[in-house]
Design an enzyme around this catalytic site. Structure first.
Site, PDB file in Angstrom:
ATOM      1  N   HIS A 247      18.964 -27.132  31.186  1.00 59.65           N
ATOM      2  CA  HIS A 247      18.853 -26.303  29.974  1.00 59.65           C
ATOM      3  C   HIS A 247      19.255 -27.057  28.704  1.00 59.65           C
ATOM      4  CE1 HIS A 247      18.374 -23.114  32.879  1.00 59.65           C
ATOM      5  NE2 HIS A 247      19.606 -23.312  33.343  1.00 59.65           N
TER       6      HIS A 247
ATOM      7  N   ARG B 289      19.851 -19.357  27.825  1.00 61.78           N
ATOM      8  CA  ARG B 289      19.102 -18.201  27.311  1.00 61.78           C
ATOM      9  C   ARG B 289      18.359 -18.467  26.005  1.00 61.78           C
ATOM     10  NH1 ARG B 289      22.082 -12.681  28.258  1.00 61.78           N
ATOM     11  NH2 ARG B 289      20.034 -12.007  27.559  1.00 61.78           N
TER      12      ARG B 289
ATOM     13  N   PRO C  10      30.449 -17.203  23.040  1.00 60.34           N
ATOM     14  CA  PRO C  10      31.596 -17.853  22.403  1.00 60.34           C
ATOM     15  C   PRO C  10      31.978 -17.142  21.099  1.00 60.34           C
ATOM     16  CG  PRO C  10      29.731 -19.391  22.656  1.00 60.34           C
ATOM     17  CD  PRO C  10      29.284 -18.064  23.155  1.00 60.34           C
ATOM     18  N   GLU C  11      33.260 -16.892  20.945  1.00 57.68           N
ATOM     19  CA  GLU C  11      33.753 -16.265  19.714  1.00 57.68           C
ATOM     20  C   GLU C  11      34.532 -17.324  18.939  1.00 57.68           C
ATOM     21  OE1 GLU C  11      35.539 -12.421  20.555  1.00 57.68           O
ATOM     22  OE2 GLU C  11      34.369 -12.231  22.385  1.00 57.68           O
TER      23      GLU C  11
END
Ligand code: ZN
Length: 290
Positions: free
Chosen positions: A91, A109, A2-3
């Protein structure tokens, strides 16, 4: 990852659900997330406080809580926040239980982080050490960008990705901004002329605004808090469009490597400077015709 536009999308979506409510519980299920604090320490510092504002700085989501306590969240590669998910999503690393809403932070991750700042000074010092100009800040002018660029010999793509110079631009928006500005990603930052820097400044803001308007890009794992997808990936001008015609001149878009990242460019609209002829892979004409 995400930016700025993706984080801003999350912020806008969540703010009405969390602002002026109480953070009742912070359950950190993955001790890696809150390091260097233990999950219990972070929870003890924040639980029971009212959320005064959900803000953003660069790619950080900034929870402003009562009495100037701040939770600084970075989503990194695969983190996202889901609002009132049914059950426990896979997750899930953290639960934020706000009066009236449950938020799951999911992160396959596990690179995401949640850090504590107590007091405005600590918060400002945290960001000063990590982040440069905020693109929508009035201080981010063409002259400011030109001044920053002058001090960097890095290729302009790498320069844009450096959060300590400009906060919030990642691989997608760097490619889009360079295309809009007509600048080759391997052009040296310190060789940008004043007009080029001005064009780049406007192109950065325009690319980010287009991303925000489309509620971000959905590639990899980004979702907004309802699990809905942004649509900016359908509007990419060059990013991930290898072999497709340039939207301006129809020349095929090439993929090359810059700053260690897959980088998309129209080498007709973004002419490669002669000094960069051998960088970033072969210059072979038509190599993107495959
Ligand atoms: Zn072109």
């Amino acid at each position: 990852m995400p930016e700025l536009p993706e984080v801003e999308t999350i912020r806008r979506h969540l703010a009405p659900h969390v602002e002026h409510r109480t953070l009742e519980r912070l359950e950190v299920l993955d001790e890696r997330w809150s390091r260097p604090l233990a999950p219990a320490e972070l929870a003890a510092a924040l639980e029971g406080r009212a959320v005064t504002k959900l803000g953003r700085r660069g790619k950080y989501l900034v929870w402003e809580l009562e009495d100037d306590a701040f939770l600084l969240m970075h989503l990194r590669m695969t983190g996202t926040l889901l609002l009132d998910p049914p059950g426990a999503p896979p997750h899930t690393r953290v639960w934020l239980r706000v009066s009236g809403a449950d938020l799951a932070f999911t992160d396959p991750r596990r690179f995401g982080t949640g850090e504590l700042a107590l007091g405005v000074q600590q918060r400002d010092a945290f960001f000063a050490a990590r982040l440069g100009a905020e693109p929508h800040d009035p201080a981010f002018t063409a002259a400011h960008l030109h001044g920053l660029a002058k001090r960097s010999r890095a290729p302009v793509k790498a320069f844009l990705l450096d959060q300590k110079r400009i906060a919030g631009v990642g691989n997608i928006y760097a490619d889009e901004a360079l295309f809009r500005a007509g600048l080759h990603p391997l052009r040296a930052a310190n060789r940008l002329t004043r007009p080029q820097a001005a064009a780049l400044r406007d192109a950065i803001v325009a690319s980010l605004d287009a991303g925000i308007a489309a509620k971000g890009a959905t590639i990899d794992d980004f979702r907004d808090p309802d699990g809905v997808s942004g649509t900016f990936q359908d509007q990419f001008l060059v990013h991930r469009r290898e072999g497709e015609p340039c939207p301006r001149c129809a020349n095929p878009i090439r993929k090359l490597r810059a700053a260690g990242r897959g980088t998309y460019v129209c080498e007709r609209c973004q002419p490669r400077p002669r000094y960069a002829a051998r960088l970033g892979g072969r210059v072979a004409q038509g190599s993107a015709l495959r």
